[in-house]
Motif scaffolding. Structure first.
Motif, PDB file in Angstrom:
ATOM      1  N   LYS A 187       0.815  -1.221   0.000  1.00 37.20           N
ATOM      2  CA  LYS A 187       0.000   0.000   0.000  1.00 37.20           C
ATOM      3  C   LYS A 187       0.849   1.272   0.000  1.00 37.20           C
ATOM      4  O   LYS A 187       0.325   2.368  -0.208  1.00 37.20           O
ATOM      5  N   ALA A 188       2.147   1.132   0.242  1.00 36.93           N
ATOM      6  CA  ALA A 188       3.037   2.303   0.253  1.00 36.93           C
ATOM      7  C   ALA A 188       3.216   2.842  -1.162  1.00 36.93           C
ATOM      8  O   ALA A 188       3.061   2.108  -2.138  1.00 36.93           O
ATOM      9  N   ASN A 189       3.542   4.125  -1.274  1.00 36.38           N
ATOM     10  CA  ASN A 189       3.762   4.749  -2.587  1.00 36.38           C
ATOM     11  C   ASN A 189       5.027   4.225  -3.248  1.00 36.38           C
ATOM     12  O   ASN A 189       5.144   4.207  -4.467  1.00 36.38           O
ATOM     13  N   MET A 190       5.974   3.796  -2.431  1.00 35.51           N
ATOM     14  CA  MET A 190       7.264   3.297  -2.907  1.00 35.51           C
ATOM     15  C   MET A 190       7.817   2.369  -1.834  1.00 35.51           C
ATOM     16  O   MET A 190       7.571   2.588  -0.651  1.00 35.51           O
ATOM     17  N   VAL A 191       8.520   1.315  -2.244  1.00 35.99           N
ATOM     18  CA  VAL A 191       9.113   0.401  -1.272  1.00 35.99           C
ATOM     19  C   VAL A 191      10.595   0.190  -1.611  1.00 35.99           C
ATOM     20  O   VAL A 191      10.938  -0.083  -2.760  1.00 35.99           O
ATOM     21  N   VAL A 192      11.453   0.359  -0.613  1.00 33.63           N
ATOM     22  CA  VAL A 192      12.889   0.122  -0.768  1.00 33.63           C
ATOM     23  C   VAL A 192      13.346  -0.749   0.394  1.00 33.63           C
ATOM     24  O   VAL A 192      12.642  -0.882   1.393  1.00 33.63           O
ATOM     25  N   SER A 193      14.520  -1.333   0.281  1.00 31.20           N
ATOM     26  CA  SER A 193      15.000  -2.219   1.347  1.00 31.20           C
ATOM     27  C   SER A 193      15.615  -1.453   2.515  1.00 31.20           C
ATOM     28  O   SER A 193      15.746  -1.987   3.613  1.00 31.20           O
ATOM     29  N   GLY A 194      15.994  -0.194   2.275  1.00 35.52           N
ATOM     30  CA  GLY A 194      16.581   0.619   3.338  1.00 35.52           C
ATOM     31  C   GLY A 194      16.787   2.049   2.882  1.00 35.52           C
ATOM     32  O   GLY A 194      16.677   2.355   1.690  1.00 35.52           O
ATOM     33  N   LEU A 195      17.069   2.930   3.826  1.00 38.94           N
ATOM     34  CA  LEU A 195      17.274   4.338   3.489  1.00 38.94           C
ATOM     35  C   LEU A 195      18.538   4.563   2.659  1.00 38.94           C
ATOM     36  O   LEU A 195      18.701   5.623   2.063  1.00 38.94           O
ATOM     37  N   ASN A 196      19.399   3.568   2.607  1.00 35.39           N
ATOM     38  CA  ASN A 196      20.590   3.669   1.761  1.00 35.39           C
ATOM     39  C   ASN A 196      20.257   3.514   0.275  1.00 35.39           C
ATOM     40  O   ASN A 196      21.108   3.718  -0.579  1.00 35.39           O
ATOM     41  N   GLU A 197      19.004   3.161  -0.015  1.00 37.55           N
ATOM     42  CA  GLU A 197      18.590   2.955  -1.404  1.00 37.55           C
ATOM     43  C   GLU A 197      17.748   4.097  -1.952  1.00 37.55           C
ATOM     44  O   GLU A 197      17.141   3.972  -3.006  1.00 37.55           O
ATOM     45  N   ILE A 198      17.699   5.191  -1.221  1.00 34.96           N
ATOM     46  CA  ILE A 198      16.824   6.280  -1.641  1.00 34.96           C
ATOM     47  C   ILE A 198      17.493   7.636  -1.415  1.00 34.96           C
ATOM     48  O   ILE A 198      18.294   7.801  -0.499  1.00 34.96           O
ATOM     49  N   LYS A 199      17.176   8.580  -2.282  1.00 38.63           N
ATOM     50  CA  LYS A 199      17.668   9.951  -2.162  1.00 38.63           C
ATOM     51  C   LYS A 199      16.474  10.883  -2.000  1.00 38.63           C
ATOM     52  O   LYS A 199      15.353  10.555  -2.383  1.00 38.63           O
ATOM     53  N   LEU A 200      16.756  12.074  -1.512  1.00 43.53           N
ATOM     54  CA  LEU A 200      15.685  13.042  -1.290  1.00 43.53           C
ATOM     55  C   LEU A 200      14.952  13.367  -2.587  1.00 43.53           C
ATOM     56  O   LEU A 200      13.739  13.555  -2.597  1.00 43.53           O
ATOM     57  N   GLN A 201      15.683  13.414  -3.717  1.00 47.30           N
ATOM     58  CA  GLN A 201      15.056  13.722  -5.002  1.00 47.30           C
ATOM     59  C   GLN A 201      14.009  12.664  -5.383  1.00 47.30           C
ATOM     60  O   GLN A 201      13.049  12.962  -6.103  1.00 47.30           O
ATOM     61  N   ASP A 202      14.175  11.421  -4.898  1.00 46.70           N
ATOM     62  CA  ASP A 202      13.200  10.376  -5.166  1.00 46.70           C
ATOM     63  C   ASP A 202      11.883  10.667  -4.460  1.00 46.70           C
ATOM     64  O   ASP A 202      10.796  10.319  -4.950  1.00 46.70           O
ATOM     65  N   ILE A 203      11.982  11.307  -3.302  1.00 47.31           N
ATOM     66  CA  ILE A 203      10.803  11.626  -2.512  1.00 47.31           C
ATOM     67  C   ILE A 203       9.978  12.724  -3.172  1.00 47.31           C
ATOM     68  O   ILE A 203       8.749  12.700  -3.161  1.00 47.31           O
ATOM     69  N   ILE A 204      10.661  13.698  -3.733  1.00 44.56           N
ATOM     70  CA  ILE A 204       9.977  14.813  -4.393  1.00 44.56           C
ATOM     71  C   ILE A 204       9.073  14.298  -5.524  1.00 44.56           C
ATOM     72  O   ILE A 204       8.018  14.858  -5.777  1.00 44.56           O
ATOM     73  N   LYS A 205       9.461  13.208  -6.135  1.00 42.31           N
ATOM     74  CA  LYS A 205       8.690  12.636  -7.239  1.00 42.31           C
ATOM     75  C   LYS A 205       7.375  12.040  -6.782  1.00 42.31           C
ATOM     76  O   LYS A 205       6.510  11.715  -7.605  1.00 42.31           O
ATOM     77  N   LEU A 206       7.201  11.863  -5.479  1.00 42.82           N
ATOM     78  CA  LEU A 206       5.970  11.248  -4.952  1.00 42.82           C
ATOM     79  C   LEU A 206       4.795  12.210  -4.991  1.00 42.82           C
ATOM     80  O   LEU A 206       3.664  11.803  -4.775  1.00 42.82           O
ATOM     81  N   GLN A 207       5.034  13.485  -5.265  1.00 44.34           N
ATOM     82  CA  GLN A 207       3.943  14.458  -5.267  1.00 44.34           C
ATOM     83  C   GLN A 207       2.932  14.136  -6.355  1.00 44.34           C
ATOM     84  O   GLN A 207       3.264  13.641  -7.413  1.00 44.34           O
TER      85      GLN A 207
END
Length: 215
Positions: free
Chosen positions: A195-215
């Motif tokens: 149900k999450a908008n995005m799923v990753v295995s850990g915070l080491n797999e994501i950057k802040l710019q990836d979050i901005i795309k969730l808008q």
């Protein structure tokens, strides 16, 4: 526009599951029965008192309400003895770096955890300064999937819920984020956190710019 990131603690910033297990195992041993890793699977995502009921069921032990309170306190004492020995190298990969990235880019941060030991853990990990607000089990009354902890986080940061992204490793936490009207990044298994908008295995797999795309 995303203005804030809200983080669960266990499974996102640090993994204290092993300490919970050892604490429950010690309590079971004191009562004369064995508590295994297989048994422990039943306790994941369950509150302390509900976990105690499962533990007592496994051991075939009956206790009064007063005795249960004493046992729950004893389990917490065992747990605290372990977390008081925690060190910063127990921070999960990428967590400190992601929090730093949020700070550098003016994104507010809050902790949203049911744990009453959250502040102790953050202090041991030397992470307190990375959070603008800390909402934990000492100032919430409703457990996830109720959105209380995240709504209080948004309120403490003075931002609308719709501008928040939650980072969660549990299904109940993802549901709480959705109920709060927030975006959610699942940390763990896509099959469990679908149900999450995005799923990753850990915070080491994501950057802040990836979050901005969730808008």
């Amino acid at each position: 526009m995303i203005k804030a990131c809200l983080f669960d603690l266990d499974g996102v910033i640090v993994d204290t599951a092993k300490y919970h297990y050892i604490a429950w195992k010690e309590l079971a041993s004191e009562m004369g029965f064995e508590f295994t890793l297989e048994h422990n699977e039943r306790l994941k995502g369950v509150s302390r008192m509900a976990s105690l009921d499962i533990l007592l069921e496994i051991g075939g032990v009956t206790k009064s309400t007063e005795e249960k309170e004493e046992l729950a306190d004893r389990k917490n004492e065992h747990y605290r003895s372990f977390i008081l020995q925690m060190k910063p190298d127990e921070i999960l990969p990428g967590a400190k770096e992601f929090l730093t990235e949020c700070k550098k880019n003016g994104i507010a941060t809050a902790l949203g955890s049911a744990s009453k030991n959250a502040m102790t853990i953050l202090e041991r990990l030397e992470l307190t300064k990375y959070f603008d607000a800390i909402i934990d089990g000492t100032n919430t009354t409703k457990a996830k999937p109720d959105p209380e902890v995240f709504l209080k986080g948004a309120d403490a940061l003075n931002v609308p819920p719709s501008t928040c992204v939650v980072f969660e490793d549990a299904e109940a936490g993802v549901e709480a984020a959705i109920s709060a009207g927030m975006k959610c990044v699942g940390i763990g298994s896509p099959s469990i956190l679908s149900k999450a908008n995005m799923v990753v295995s850990g915070l080491n797999e994501i950057k802040l710019q990836d979050i901005i795309k969730l808008q």
